[in-house]
Design a protein around this motif. Sequence first.
Motif, mmCIF file in Angstrom:
data_model
loop_
_atom_site.group_PDB
_atom_site.id
_atom_site.type_symbol
_atom_site.label_atom_id
_atom_site.label_comp_id
_atom_site.label_asym_id
_atom_site.label_seq_id
_atom_site.Cartn_x
_atom_site.Cartn_y
_atom_site.Cartn_z
ATOM 1 N N GLU A 67 0.905 -1.358 -0.046
ATOM 2 C CA GLU A 67 -0.132 0.038 -0.223
ATOM 3 C C GLU A 67 0.696 1.311 -0.047
ATOM 4 O OE1 GLU A 67 -3.573 -0.137 -0.193
ATOM 5 O OE2 GLU A 67 -2.959 -2.131 -0.720
ATOM 6 N N THR A 72 6.721 4.317 -4.041
ATOM 7 C CA THR A 72 5.736 3.516 -4.592
ATOM 8 C C THR A 72 4.400 4.193 -4.006
ATOM 9 O OG1 THR A 72 5.481 1.358 -3.440
ATOM 10 C CG2 THR A 72 6.929 1.483 -5.361
ATOM 11 N N LYS A 74 0.202 3.616 -3.286
ATOM 12 C CA LYS A 74 -0.742 2.724 -2.904
ATOM 13 C C LYS A 74 -0.996 1.476 -4.096
ATOM 14 C CE LYS A 74 -5.266 2.714 -0.519
ATOM 15 N NZ LYS A 74 -5.874 1.444 -1.080
ATOM 16 N N GLY A 75 -0.809 0.279 -3.961
ATOM 17 C CA GLY A 75 -1.039 -0.632 -4.805
ATOM 18 C C GLY A 75 0.011 -0.720 -6.149
ATOM 19 N N GLU A 76 0.875 0.129 -5.868
ATOM 20 C CA GLU A 76 1.774 0.268 -7.169
ATOM 21 C C GLU A 76 2.529 -0.809 -7.396
ATOM 22 O OE1 GLU A 76 4.030 3.918 -7.501
ATOM 23 O OE2 GLU A 76 4.231 3.615 -9.615
ATOM 24 N N ARG B 4 14.635 3.655 -9.765
ATOM 25 C CA ARG B 4 13.978 2.614 -10.151
ATOM 26 C C ARG B 4 14.427 2.127 -11.544
ATOM 27 N NH1 ARG B 4 7.301 3.174 -10.712
ATOM 28 N NH2 ARG B 4 7.401 3.714 -8.549
ATOM 29 N N PHE B 284 -5.064 -5.912 -10.843
ATOM 30 C CA PHE B 284 -5.330 -5.305 -9.491
ATOM 31 C C PHE B 284 -5.868 -3.953 -9.216
ATOM 32 C CE2 PHE B 284 -5.105 -5.448 -4.748
ATOM 33 C CZ PHE B 284 -4.315 -4.548 -4.203
ATOM 34 N N LEU B 285 -5.279 -3.161 -10.104
ATOM 35 C CA LEU B 285 -5.524 -1.486 -9.958
ATOM 36 C C LEU B 285 -6.389 -1.427 -11.324
ATOM 37 C CD1 LEU B 285 -2.707 0.627 -8.574
ATOM 38 C CD2 LEU B 285 -4.765 -0.274 -7.274
ATOM 39 N N GLU B 294 -9.900 -0.562 -3.084
ATOM 40 C CA GLU B 294 -8.712 0.004 -2.720
ATOM 41 C C GLU B 294 -9.094 1.441 -2.199
ATOM 42 O OE1 GLU B 294 -5.221 -1.167 -2.506
ATOM 43 O OE2 GLU B 294 -6.404 -2.436 -2.065
#
Lengths: 430, 444
Positions: A67, A72, A74-76, B4, B284-285, B294
């Motif tokens: 989360e 990152t 949330k959810g990323e 990243r 998921f998203l 979410e």
Amino acid sequence: MSVEHQAATSVSYPVHEFTLANGLRVVVSPDHNAPAVAVNLWYDVGSRDEGPGESGLAHLFEHLMFEGSAHTHKGEHLSLMQSVGGQVNATTWFDRTNYFEAIPVAALDLALWLEADRLASVGEHLTLETLDNQREVVKSERRQRYDNAPYGDVLEHIVAIAFPSDHPYGHTTIGSMADLDLVTVDAARTFFDTHYGPNTAVLTLVGDITPTQGREAAERYFGDLKPIRHAARAVPASLPPLAAPSVVIATGRVPADAVYYVWRLPEHGSAELDALEYAFIALGSGQNSRLHRSLVRERNLASSIGTTIFELAGGNSIGLAYALGLPGSTAADLDAAISNELTGLLDGTTRAEHERATVMLERAWLSELASIDDRADRLGEYATLHGDPHIINTRLDRQKAIDRATVKAASQRWLGHGTAGILHYRRSDS
Amino acid sequence: MTTRPLIGRPTAWAFPTATDRVLDNGLRVLAYNMPGQHVISVAVSLDVSLHDEPNAKEGLAALVQRTLDEGTATHPGASYGEALDDIGAVLDGHVSHSQSVLFLSVPSSRLEPALRLLSEALREPQFAVEDVERHKRLRLSELDQLAAQSSRRAEIAFRRQVLAAESRAARLAGGSAATVREIARLDVAEFHAAHYGPRISTIVLAGTFSSDPVALVNQTLGTWKGTASTSEHEDVQPGVGGSALIDRPGAVQADIRLGGFSIGRTDPRWAPLRVATYIVGGEFLSRLNRVLREERGYTYGVSMVQRPLRAGGYYAVRGSFRTEVTVAALVEAQQILQVTDFTSQEVDSAIDYFSGSTALRFSTAEGVADEVVAALGSGVSPEHIDETLRDIRQVTAETALAAYTDIVRPAKALTIVGEAEPLAGPLQAEGFDITRIAADEPLV
């Protein structure tokens, strides 16, 4: 008819282990058959580490790890891994919290970067809003899996039968609604600071990767993380078999009665548990098992039967045998029938049963290890709970060395008369 | 902490190539040699359409599949199961509306005896009357258990709304209590004789072979005879839709299915529709999960799926919600389904998911066998698997939107399984003209 002796297929996987300066254990098992890598993180924490009033915290925290972190949203984490073609998830159980993604090899750096980022920073990035949101999600999960499901409270009964309520295994991983409601951001942060560090983790990599590549990647992304202060867990002494427990009656809106036999068994890794596996297979695995032949095939008492062992590392495991009734079968009928088969089993398994069980164990093991993600998870489990990932290559031989006399002795000690807690689950009239 | 890592877009991993042979008796053999897969997956796909079952005896094909391992002429009664166990082989299967399937898995060194046993089950099952009767009883008990499970109940009822009620496909593949009760041992034996045969079958083998799999199949199944000919598959039409509320007293959650009629895998819109469905309710998203899980915390997970039949199919939004938020979730889901555009980023992510995940999906014998069986059940060849992946990589935001708007139209069919009392009023208030169904309504 005689049982044919067939040449076994034995497989040995390469296993390379390293430990970084900060305590992170790294296991690399190359497999160049597919251009994918299974990345697996086992953290040495599970619901057994929850204190009084904290049930469900380990699992809720597993949700929170997805989360948001320093880099990152949330959810990323999950979303990014999916967007590169990954299969990603996590689980929590009594002894376990694991996080895994199986990804194309080209995405390995990203996966490790993400795992390191959340290990380094989730604690600081927790917000009440996110906590509240995932608390609701977990409560929905509890409703979906348990509260809204027929026979859904069986697991709660099982752990209550097998262990005292203050024993680490005396409550379920999903936790109670009341305890979940009590979790604060501070409590979650403390849980993270106590249990999540490079020195409490095992990173396993299985797939199209060399040991050197794995080691270097681990060093690159995890090398800067600081170890946490981590006290050794107080594992309770192994408890003996249950002693003449009474029958527990539960009722629910269910279409048929069911009966569950619950045993305390030795802990995972012990020779006696390996031996008991043979007894459980003979009793209730598959159509040739004693319970299936008697309750399903011959006597038309049950629609299904089964046995299972929850292999646990903290002193004791849990063994189960169950029968789901046909219309007209009462819990009492099912109980008597299981008891009857158990009595016969205590006289020992037959040679045919033993050989069949050996073949079944081999087949199940080969099947499980056929996929890189399951293989990575087993390596992580053996490294975390038993300190030795090489068990993956010795486990089957160890099991196959067990003889019938050992099975009989273990059965008489752990499955004897009076050692089972029994749950009668009755359909309520409504 | 390093920045990243940037990575390239995944390339698709091509589906393995089969050795593809047809034996003299018409049995097609597809063998996929895969390194490192020591447990062989064997699947026999039979072209059996449930449309061929007599109406009064639906569930016959399932009873055949379930009973054929209860004893054969060579291994009567329990000795058949023992023989399987002795070599570490597991045999199971399933029946769909267009296909009957047997799955066998066995360590590679024991493939030959496993194929012999499989051959017995296909060619000479005993169908002893006590075994048939037992499987009938087990099916009735299974129906009781299915009816008690909220999500399964919703799925079953939803099919009846979204597909034309007179279609076989709208009803349970395994038959209802009323039809299964009518089945006698002779019916089972006759159905098997009429519908199991080499000419309508394909055997798929995947794994690390220690000897020539085609030769092994020829030795064991090469002499299989049978008069079974190809089935006529039903042309399924859309149902009338409507909203059904199935009462489940004491339920703390409600299960929703919201959707409509859709297309099958051979439709040219299949690839863009799959991409669109993934964006709206697969990842998921996804648009649905991002909001309903979410943000709102309404659910452990909400998804949108396509359920293709051999021709046609249906789509559904599915999820379990706490009773108190069910109607709010439903209303919001409907809004989310009204898609006006997809971004190229969304589409690229979806394509990358399908491309990149193929390496893992096709890396096990079981994964390969499953994929081939699914293709055969849709009436397409295994080559179609790679074709679909190529088509997916060609999808654009425009083609995804076009396919989506073609298929996903405003509310067509809704099924809710939950506590009816608190839900009925709020649903009516939102404009759902619901039909209430009692808890004990039998499953069909």
